[in-house]
Design a protein around this motif. Structure first.
Motif, mmCIF file in Angstrom:
data_model
loop_
_atom_site.group_PDB
_atom_site.id
_atom_site.type_symbol
_atom_site.label_atom_id
_atom_site.label_comp_id
_atom_site.label_asym_id
_atom_site.label_seq_id
_atom_site.Cartn_x
_atom_site.Cartn_y
_atom_site.Cartn_z
ATOM 1 N N SER A 119 25.831 -12.946 -8.385
ATOM 2 C CA SER A 119 25.235 -12.027 -7.508
ATOM 3 C C SER A 119 24.254 -11.018 -8.086
ATOM 4 N N VAL A 120 23.942 -11.198 -9.433
ATOM 5 C CA VAL A 120 22.875 -10.510 -10.010
ATOM 6 C C VAL A 120 21.337 -11.167 -9.604
ATOM 7 N N ARG A 121 21.534 -12.382 -9.112
ATOM 8 C CA ARG A 121 19.991 -12.786 -8.471
ATOM 9 C C ARG A 121 19.747 -12.250 -7.281
ATOM 10 N N LEU A 122 18.179 -12.007 -7.087
ATOM 11 C CA LEU A 122 17.983 -11.158 -6.179
ATOM 12 C C LEU A 122 17.667 -12.427 -4.931
ATOM 13 N N ASP A 123 18.321 -12.165 -3.905
ATOM 14 C CA ASP A 123 18.295 -13.216 -2.901
ATOM 15 C C ASP A 123 17.798 -12.585 -1.591
ATOM 16 N N PHE A 124 16.582 -12.470 -1.525
ATOM 17 C CA PHE A 124 15.866 -11.674 -0.391
ATOM 18 C C PHE A 124 14.428 -12.368 -0.107
ATOM 19 N N GLU A 125 13.954 -12.225 1.122
ATOM 20 C CA GLU A 125 12.711 -12.571 1.359
ATOM 21 C C GLU A 125 12.045 -11.563 2.156
ATOM 22 N N ASP A 126 10.855 -10.917 1.307
ATOM 23 C CA ASP A 126 9.963 -9.711 1.670
ATOM 24 C C ASP A 126 9.160 -10.412 2.910
ATOM 25 N N SER A 127 9.266 -9.867 4.037
ATOM 26 C CA SER A 127 8.588 -10.136 5.242
ATOM 27 C C SER A 127 7.124 -9.547 5.144
ATOM 28 N N ALA A 128 6.915 -8.816 4.417
ATOM 29 C CA ALA A 128 5.483 -8.084 4.414
ATOM 30 C C ALA A 128 4.464 -8.854 4.466
ATOM 31 N N LEU A 132 1.621 -8.405 7.365
ATOM 32 C CA LEU A 132 0.450 -7.435 6.758
ATOM 33 C C LEU A 132 -0.585 -8.588 6.218
ATOM 34 N N PRO A 133 -1.722 -8.477 6.451
ATOM 35 C CA PRO A 133 -2.874 -9.036 5.979
ATOM 36 C C PRO A 133 -2.819 -8.960 4.439
ATOM 37 N N ALA A 365 -0.398 -0.824 5.796
ATOM 38 C CA ALA A 365 0.602 -1.673 4.725
ATOM 39 C C ALA A 365 1.815 -0.304 4.178
ATOM 40 N N LEU A 366 1.123 0.910 3.737
ATOM 41 C CA LEU A 366 2.149 2.034 3.368
ATOM 42 C C LEU A 366 3.128 2.419 4.321
ATOM 43 N N LEU A 367 2.466 2.660 5.804
ATOM 44 C CA LEU A 367 3.522 2.610 6.793
ATOM 45 C C LEU A 367 4.339 1.854 6.993
ATOM 46 N N TYR A 368 4.097 0.671 6.726
ATOM 47 C CA TYR A 368 5.283 -0.558 7.089
ATOM 48 C C TYR A 368 6.118 -0.514 5.983
ATOM 49 N N HIS A 369 5.609 -0.392 4.464
ATOM 50 C CA HIS A 369 6.856 -0.442 3.588
ATOM 51 C C HIS A 369 7.708 0.899 3.561
ATOM 52 N N LEU A 370 6.981 1.959 4.028
ATOM 53 C CA LEU A 370 8.024 3.504 4.208
ATOM 54 C C LEU A 370 9.081 3.177 5.283
ATOM 55 N N SER A 371 8.413 2.526 6.301
ATOM 56 C CA SER A 371 9.283 2.235 7.408
ATOM 57 C C SER A 371 10.530 1.279 6.820
ATOM 58 N N GLU A 372 10.264 0.590 5.989
ATOM 59 C CA GLU A 372 11.462 -0.213 5.625
ATOM 60 C C GLU A 372 12.494 0.497 4.583
ATOM 61 N N VAL A 373 11.504 1.402 3.888
ATOM 62 C CA VAL A 373 12.633 2.332 2.748
ATOM 63 C C VAL A 373 13.340 3.278 3.968
ATOM 64 N N LYS A 374 13.019 3.560 5.050
ATOM 65 C CA LYS A 374 13.669 4.537 5.924
ATOM 66 C C LYS A 374 14.565 3.765 6.622
ATOM 67 N N GLY A 375 14.586 2.406 6.947
ATOM 68 C CA GLY A 375 15.764 1.455 7.408
ATOM 69 C C GLY A 375 16.655 1.538 6.209
ATOM 70 N N MET A 376 16.379 1.508 4.857
ATOM 71 C CA MET A 376 17.394 1.616 4.149
ATOM 72 C C MET A 376 18.092 2.978 3.800
#
Length: 780
Positions: A119-128, A132-133, A365-376
């Motif tokens: 479980s230590v291995r990071l298993d996720f895919e960043d959709s940014a 985002l361009p 891009a900042l708004l996008y990633h802050l939105s993801e942190v808000k989701g967290m």
């Protein structure tokens, strides 16, 4: 085995070296010298790069080094409290942290897959990357961007791509703070030891996080009470403290994902900051020259009316006074006007491009990633322990939105200013040609009604000579763009009252107070709003460190290890040799340290399981004759019955390396590089550490264990006065430093010396004595 370990190199150094550390993955060694420089060398001693002193402080000192477990980044800690993460390829500074107090120790720990499972291995895919361009490639014309961001690494400026599991940099400081930084950049834990100790903590000597992330083991100095008669001495108690960190083990995946977001958001804010620097670089103060000329003309003119009146008369009636004619022909001139027009257009266009290509894309891009942190933060079951605040994140998103609105306002100002400037300069250029009786090109000889309107608007806005512009200094205000690139309120804010959308929002209370609409700050500059954005983002990203730190628990009372006394006139404070290692087989973290200045007779090994109910135990070790004694074995060291310890380090999980000092019976002094297996520390020899209190380590209550016979390999380093060393079990190498600090020997630890040992060379001995004297003179 006397001939063990093959010598590879012996090299002289240009300056005294105070720190050495091998890379865990590559044949590279990092060196820090007394000048504050960090050098990277290959095993062949070829220099790779030099990291110079980062400030003008001549006394700046490197106090700690640590390699990222993948070997792609190096952490450098300074006495000023500054922490740099450097790229191993080119010494590029990937990240800078300021910890306020001097850094005293560092260790970079990666998560053990064996202890925590797959479980230590990071298993996720960043959709940014899907939404985002890519970051725009920085133009080479803007040094603020092109020097920092290459075409291929703008998004991964922190070099975090490819991190398969969480790794944590543990940083101990002078004072009471211990910092844990995920991937070396994201603060996830800040521990203030002064809150849980009765006395003031003066320094963290050693700190290590177990590889299962369940416990943090620290060796700290605390001020002890001294009798009144000993005013010239400072006495310190050195204690062993253990913190339980199960929250790190339980939530390592969530912490890792947040840390990656931290790296991305920090990269974006730094990119924005450097973009603003590039905009300031592109901005030219060429119009200040014209302002000063107009101010001088206004002071010397004798005819009634303002400067604006003179230009309006020239525009409406074509009449030009002798004073204005002289000003146009001699002060502005045809050549000067053309140069000024080209400079203004080039400057404004470059700023416009930076806003459109960089500020807009990075802001989104900042708004996008802050939105993801808000989701967290809204996923309470998984991320509540991190302490993310939804309200704070929304505040940061609002600050980003206000910054983007101000950037759009700057674009409007640039567009209006450009069209007005072009019309005004073209009109004045025609007037100067007419006054000079030169031929006027037909393409610029005629003015449309729109051109007249633009010129009139320019005269109205810039040449009014009003009170506000007089306060500015020159009496005029030709420049409306530069005010946005200063950290002060706008001198000439844009009128927004006539904006239909603004009127509609102001008339509707629900919209005016809605969090869905970004607030427009009419009087603030672009730089002021960026500072507010940066502060809001820092508040969001720094809160988890405090929350997680407060959630950690101290497992047990601190154990008193030993006491040390420092005279106030001493230049150097005694720092024990200390090394820490997690054994994956048993899940136990070992701490080995000395309690006296080297060379010392004994070292102490403290072990503690990472389980919360475990008891710390200690073992006292000395080194007598090296190797096992038998009638048919000549490898035993008969020359010395007792060795003293200069330095000690873990070679790998199963082996301990020691650097010993040997006083032979014939008067010769030698250093010895030796290996011994960790398994030689027998179970029955350990005693509970709590049983030593209130006695100190070294008291008679502890039984001394002679591990000299357990030494499996060793080599005498003839003609060498050694001081400390650096070893790497992964790379099978060792680097031993001479006592002068300006000369090293490098050994291959996985091969025997074909020559059967060192060659006696009196010149080497003389050279070492000379280096030692030079070093002593330098210290004095």
């Amino acid at each position: 085995m006397h001939s063990a370990f093959r010598q590879l190199e012996e090299k002289h150094l240009s300056a005294e070296v105070v720190k050495m550390l091998w890379s865990p993955r590559m044949d590279l060694i990092a060196l820090a010298n007394i000048h504050g420089e960090v050098l990277l060398h290959r095993l062949s001693w070829q220099r790779v790069w030099v990291l110079p002193v980062t400030t003008n402080e001549t006394s700046k000192k490197v106090t700690a080094l640590a390699w990222r477990p993948d070997g792609k980044a190096l952490a450098v800690g300074y006495g000023s409290g500054q922490l740099l993460i450097c790229d191993v390829e080119n010494a590029e500074v990937l990240h800078t942290s300021s910890l306020n107090t001097a850094i005293s120790c560092m260790q970079w720990t990666d998560v053990s897959e064996k202890l925590l499972g797959e479980s230590v291995r990071l298993d996720f895919e960043d959709s940014a990357s899907t939404y985002l361009p890519r970051f725009p490639a920085p133009s080479k014309s803007y040094s603020a961007l092109s020097k920092i961001y290459k075409e291929d690494n703008a998004e991964d400026a922190k070099k975090l791509d490819g991190q398969e599991r969480l790794n944590i940099l543990v940083v101990g400081c002078d004072g009471s703070n211990v910092h844990l930084l995920a991937f070396g950049i994201c603060p996830i834990v800040v521990i203030d030891l002064s809150k849980i100790t009765d006395t003031q903590v003066s320094r963290v000597v050693g700190a290590s996080l177990s590889r299962d992330l369940k416990s943090l083991h620290m060796v700290v100095e605390q001020a002890a009470e001294m009798p009144a008669s000993t005013g010239s001495e400072n006495k310190y108690d050195v204690n062993f403290i253990t913190y339980g960190t199960p929250v790190l083990a339980d939530r390592h995946q969530e912490i890792a994902l947040f840390a990656l977001k931290y790296g991305t958001i920090t990269t974006l804010t730094e990119y924005l900051n450097n973009t603003l620097k590039a905009m300031s670089e592109a901005y030219e103060d060429i119009l200040l020259e014209m302002e000063s000329k107009l101010a001088k003309y206004a002071e010397t003119k004798f005819t009634p009316g303002t400067v604006s009146d003179d230009f309006l008369q020239l525009l409406m009636w074509g009449k030009c006074s002798q004073e204005l004619q002289s000003f146009l022909l001699h002060e502005l001139s045809e050549k000067g006007l053309k140069k000024m027009g080209l400079s203004v257009e080039s400057s404004y266009t470059n700023i416009q491009k930076l806003v459109i290509k960089h500020v807009h894309s990075i802001g989104k891009a900042l708004l996008y990633h802050l939105s993801e942190v808000k989701g967290m933060s809204l996923w309470f079951e998984k991320y509540a322990v991190i302490g993310l605040s939804t309200t704070q994140i929304e505040g940061a998103m609002t600050a980003v939105g206000s910054f983007i609105l101000k950037a759009n306002e700057l674009l409007q100002v640039i567009e209006i200013s450009l069209q007005n400037f072009k019309a005004f300069f073209r009109w004045i250029y025609v007037i100067i040609l007419r006054l000079s009786e030169e031929t006027i090109p037909p393409e610029i000889s005629k003015m449309t009604q729109k051109d007249v309107t633009f010129v009139a608007e320019f005269l109205k806005e810039n040449l009014q000579n009003d009170k506000e512009s007089i306060k500015k200094g020159s009496g005029f205000s030709l420049e409306r763009v530069g005010q946005y690139l200063k950290r002060e309120d706008l001198s000439f804010p844009q009128e927004v009252l006539e904006n239909p959308w603004q009127q509609f929002v102001d008339s509707c209370p629900n919209l005016r107070d809605s969090k869905l609409l970004f607030r427009h700050h009419a009087n603030k500059s672009l730089y002021q709003l960026f500072d507010a954005l940066e502060q809001e983002v820092k508040s969001v990203l720094s809160k988890p460190a405090t929350v997680i730190g407060e959630g950690l628990k101290k497992e047990e009372s601190s154990y008193l290890l030993y006491q040390t006394v420092c005279h106030q006139d001493d230049k150097k404070i005694f720092t024990p040799a200390i090394t820490q290692q997690t054994m994956e087989e048993s899940g136990t973290l070992y701490t080995i340290l000395t309690t006296e200045k080297s060379p010392t007779d004994k070292v102490y090994m403290i072990r503690k399981s990472t389980q919360s109910d475990s008891v710390a135990s200690v073992l006292e070790v000395c080194f007598g004759m090296l190797g096992e004694s038998s009638a048919n074995d000549s490898t035993v060291s008969y020359r010395c019955m007792q060795h003293k310890v200069l330095d000690v380090q873990f070679y790998d999980e199963a082996t301990l390396s020691v650097l010993l000092h040997e006083d032979s019976s014939d008067g010769d002094n030698f250093s010895v590089l030796a290996h011994l297996p960790v398994s030689s520390f027998t179970e029955k020899s350990y005693q509970p550490l709590a049983g030593c209190k209130p006695q100190l380590l070294g008291a008679k209550v502890l039984q001394t264990n002679d591990l000299g016979p357990s030494v499996s390999q060793y080599r005498r380093l003839q003609n060498m006065k050694a001081s400390y060393f650096a070893v790497s079990g992964n790379r099978r190498v060792s680097c031993v430093m001479f006592s002068s600090g300006r000369r090293v020997r490098v050994f291959d630890m996985d091969a025997e010396d074909e020559g059967g040992g060192d060659v006696d060379d009196n010149d080497d001995d003389d050279e070492d004595d000379k280096d030692s004297k030079d070093s002593e003179n330098m210290d004095s």
